[in-house]
Write an enzyme that holds these catalytic residues in place. Structure first.
Site, PDB file in Angstrom:
ATOM      1  N   HIS A   1       0.842  -1.206   0.000  1.00 55.77           N
ATOM      2  CA  HIS A   1       0.000   0.000   0.000  1.00 55.77           C
ATOM      3  C   HIS A   1       0.866   1.241   0.000  1.00 55.77           C
ATOM      4  CE1 HIS A   1       0.836  -0.479   4.290  1.00 55.77           C
ATOM      5  NE2 HIS A   1       0.304   0.693   4.564  1.00 55.77           N
TER       6      HIS A   1
ATOM      7  N   HIS B   1       1.396   3.961   1.868  1.00 57.75           N
ATOM      8  CA  HIS B   1       1.957   4.718   2.986  1.00 57.75           C
ATOM      9  C   HIS B   1       3.479   4.810   2.912  1.00 57.75           C
ATOM     10  CE1 HIS B   1      -1.881   4.127   5.588  1.00 57.75           C
ATOM     11  NE2 HIS B   1      -1.977   5.159   4.773  1.00 57.75           N
TER      12      HIS B   1
ATOM     13  N   ASP C   1       5.845   4.781   5.020  1.00 55.06           N
ATOM     14  CA  ASP C   1       6.709   3.841   5.745  1.00 55.06           C
ATOM     15  C   ASP C   1       6.803   2.475   5.060  1.00 55.06           C
ATOM     16  OD1 ASP C   1       3.950   3.632   6.638  1.00 55.06           O
ATOM     17  OD2 ASP C   1       4.632   2.283   8.210  1.00 55.06           O
ATOM     18  N   HIS C   2       6.109   2.338   3.916  1.00 54.49           N
ATOM     19  CA  HIS C   2       6.198   1.101   3.133  1.00 54.49           C
ATOM     20  C   HIS C   2       6.758   1.350   1.731  1.00 54.49           C
ATOM     21  CE1 HIS C   2       3.678  -1.226   6.053  1.00 54.49           C
ATOM     22  NE2 HIS C   2       3.457   0.033   6.418  1.00 54.49           N
TER      23      HIS C   2
ATOM     24  N   HIS D   1      -7.465  -0.610   5.512  1.00 56.37           N
ATOM     25  CA  HIS D   1      -6.405   0.288   6.014  1.00 56.37           C
ATOM     26  C   HIS D   1      -6.185   1.391   4.974  1.00 56.37           C
ATOM     27  CE1 HIS D   1      -2.739   1.503   8.082  1.00 56.37           C
ATOM     28  NE2 HIS D   1      -2.051   1.362   6.968  1.00 56.37           N
TER      29      HIS D   1
ATOM     30  N   ASP E   1      -0.192  -3.622   6.381  1.00 56.05           N
ATOM     31  CA  ASP E   1      -0.789  -3.091   7.611  1.00 56.05           C
ATOM     32  C   ASP E   1      -2.265  -3.479   7.751  1.00 56.05           C
ATOM     33  OD1 ASP E   1       1.621  -1.902   8.125  1.00 56.05           O
ATOM     34  OD2 ASP E   1       0.946   0.146   7.762  1.00 56.05           O
TER      35      ASP E   1
ATOM     36  N   HIS F   1       4.715  -4.303  10.731  1.00 54.33           N
ATOM     37  CA  HIS F   1       5.195  -3.638  11.955  1.00 54.33           C
ATOM     38  C   HIS F   1       5.351  -4.618  13.114  1.00 54.33           C
ATOM     39  CE1 HIS F   1       4.594   0.644  10.716  1.00 54.33           C
ATOM     40  NE2 HIS F   1       3.723   0.088   9.887  1.00 54.33           N
TER      41      HIS F   1
HETATM   42 FE    FE Z   1       2.801   1.018   8.156  1.00 54.43          FE
HETATM   43 ZN    ZN Z   2       0.099   1.761   6.521  1.00 56.29          ZN
END
Ligand code: FE
Ligand code: ZN
Length: 260
Positions: free
Chosen positions: A58, A60, A62-63, A116, A133, A171
């Site tokens: 996805h 985001h 942080d990915h 999400h 996530d 995570h």
């Molecule tokens: Fe994340």
């Molecule tokens: Zn995420």
């Protein structure tokens, strides 16, 4: 979807508590959700690997934050959800697409698991599920873009996979998730046992991910919303009477949100 039993899957730690998953076979490497480039490039150099693909669940940051820098280091194919705007995706995919990565003899089925984010996907193959996530070990991602109904349906898709599936999420949240699970089901001994095991692992700075789906089914409250104990606890603690499955699920997520 099993094609290769000889793969090795290793977490590469990134940012605060992210895991970038490194899938290796025959000196080739696939990375899942590279939120950072530096630890991936270091890993490639240290183990003398050839990068064969990047998979993204996805949009985001942080990915995805490391993709551009990794590509500058080594050009490779990047798979990701078709309807999310992620730079550098060369191979957009959607539900039920099959991905083949011959260099590692790997095959993945793409599963749409929205909630999400609206177009969140998972990669399923060789008894492994890379689910970003959406499902977390002992918990679940926040519902940022989709509806509770979409997230509920995504949980049912994951529940329908073989019990032995390894769950690789994005995570390290297991301990906090299990604290909430114990609040929901104070008498569930499986949750207590898992909490003690997770505590020991974290003390040694070891990952609690992956987990096996059967463990999730026994301890993850978000996969247990049809369980009477969970429903009764919800009624007691939230002082509400949910009208249907989705309402139960939505209320459980709302409860978790209040615990931080
Ligand atoms: Fe994340
Ligand atoms: Zn995420």
């Amino acid at each position: 979807m099993l094609t290769n039993n000889n793969i090795k899957v290793t977490p590469i730690k990134a940012l605060t508590d992210n895991y970038i998953w490194a899938i290796e076979s025959n000196n080739y490497l696939v990375v899942v959700d590279p939120g950072e480039a530096k630890p991936v490039i270091e890993y490639i150099k240290k183990h003398n690997l050839n990068l064969a693909a990047i998979l993204v669940t996805h949009h985001h940051y942080d990915h995805t934050g490391g993709i551009a820098e990794i590509l500058a280091f080594k050009e490779t194919k990047v798979w990701g959800p078709v309807n999310e705007s992620i730079p550098n995706i060369s191979n957009p995919v959607e539900n039920n697409d099959i991905i083949e990565i011959p260099l590692l003899d790997l095959k993945f089925q793409v599963l749409a698991i929205p909630g999400h984010t609206i177009d969140h996907i998972a990669y399923y193959g060789s008894s492994n599920l890379f689910c970003g996530d959406t499902l977390f070990t002992a918990g679940m991602g926040r519902i940022f873009e989709g509806t509770a109904e979409q997230m509920y349906n995504s949980m049912q898709i994951i529940k329908s996979l073989p019990n032995t599936t390894n769950i690789y999420c994005g995570h390290e949240y297991t301990l906090a998730n299990l604290k909430f699970a114990m609040l929901v089901e104070p008498h569930n001994l499986e949750i207590q046992k898992r909490y003690e095991e997770a505590k020991l692992l974290r003390k040694q700075n070891l990952p609690t991910v992956p987990a096996i789906l059967s463990t999730e089914l026994a301890t993850n409250p978000f996969l247990r919303t049809d369980n009477n104990t969970v429903i009764e606890s919800l009624v007691k603690n939230r002082k509400i009477i949910p009208q249907d499955k989705i309402a139960i699920f939505r209320e459980l997520r709302a409860w978790k949100d209040t615990t931080g």
